[in-house]
Motif scaffolding. Sequence first.
Motif, short mmCIF file in Angstrom:
data_model
loop_
_atom_site.label_atom_id
_atom_site.label_comp_id
_atom_site.label_asym_id
_atom_site.label_seq_id
_atom_site.Cartn_x
_atom_site.Cartn_y
_atom_site.Cartn_z
N GLU A 49 14.55 -0.81 -2.13
CA GLU A 49 14.61 -2.25 -2.40
C GLU A 49 15.82 -2.85 -1.69
OE1 GLU A 49 12.83 -5.57 -4.53
OE2 GLU A 49 12.17 -3.50 -4.18
N HIS A 100 4.82 0.55 0.17
CA HIS A 100 5.02 1.69 1.06
C HIS A 100 6.26 2.50 0.70
CE1 HIS A 100 2.14 -0.70 3.37
NE2 HIS A 100 1.84 0.40 4.02
N GLY A 101 6.76 2.31 -0.51
CA GLY A 101 7.84 3.15 -1.01
C GLY A 101 9.17 2.99 -0.29
N ARG A 149 7.34 -2.65 -1.44
CA ARG A 149 6.98 -1.99 -2.70
C ARG A 149 5.74 -1.12 -2.55
NH1 ARG A 149 8.47 -7.74 -5.44
NH2 ARG A 149 10.74 -7.42 -5.33
N ARG A 164 11.05 1.86 8.11
CA ARG A 164 11.42 3.21 7.66
C ARG A 164 12.17 3.98 8.75
NH1 ARG A 164 6.96 4.46 5.86
NH2 ARG A 164 7.35 4.27 3.61
#
Length: 346
Positions: free
Chosen positions: A245, A241-242, A239, A326
């Motif tokens: 979900e 670090h974007g 949440r 990421r």
Amino acid sequence: MSHDTPLSPRPLHHLTDVQRRVLTTRQLREHGVTAAVAAERCREGGPWQQILPGVHLLHPGPATSEERLHAALLYTASRRQTAAAGSGAGSGAGDEGPYGEAMVTGLAALALHHFSAAPPLASLDHVDVLVPRTRRLRATGYVRFVRSQTMPGPRYLAGVPTAPVARALADAVARLGDAVLVRRLLTESVRHGHCEAGAVVKELSQARLLSRPYVIDAVDALLAEGRAIAEGRLYDMVRGHGLPEPLWNVELRLPGGRRLGEVDAYWRDHAVALEIDARAPRHDECALRGAYARKREHLEGLGITVVRTTPRRLREGLEEQAAVVRTALIAAADREPAPYVVVLPR
């Protein structure tokens, strides 16, 4: 001559305040005070006192907690110097500082590490000192000795060489029969970020303490606490670090029902799974590592990328771990779509 008189000829400016108040017989001699003069000053009602054999407190009245710690370490080092002098060999203390290789461990060390569950230093009847196994020392006064085959690197807290938290915990637990205190100390070590659960369990295992039922119960609580904290950091990572979900704490199965394994997070649209490796060290570690490798190979053979992290990585490098996830999510666009898998709550 009063107890405030400088101990010339050797100056004292290189010593800390507490080191000036606690000196061995050998150190006093180096400062121009003979053994006879020291004994005279330490007589009943005199300005000094002998706090341990060969260690003098240069003021009347009770010793402070800090003075007791320094005296315990000086006593340990002085025993080595005496033995070395008797054999005609050099003590080597000059290369290791005034305390040699000795360090405070057990409850006293945990108090120095600011454990709220540890009794205050002033209330401890004994100070445990960690020394190499080869040292021949007997407990005396309030000093007890813990021997180790391999000495850890000390941390210096309040000017005192102190055993690392995990080692200090094991040495404290070895002497404790209070199940409630053992549980509080172990859980606090993880809850307050002193060390990782795995490091504590490893030290307890090496000390052969895992056969005690109350220690096993405390370790179960410790591991549960460590996993909960690691999962909380994982939530913060996603949440903060974007990241998209994921599905949290799920079990993966093939459509026919074959079980693939459990993961802590799964990004279904990207076929990326994340697992926190919070296993405790065990005798069958090789077998566990092999089972984990087989599960990972199976998932990756189906086109599912598996990201493995640890509680320590989440504690010390949250941003780095977010970058790893990421990258895996971005790389999913360049892979063939993974087969459909059934996702169930764990």
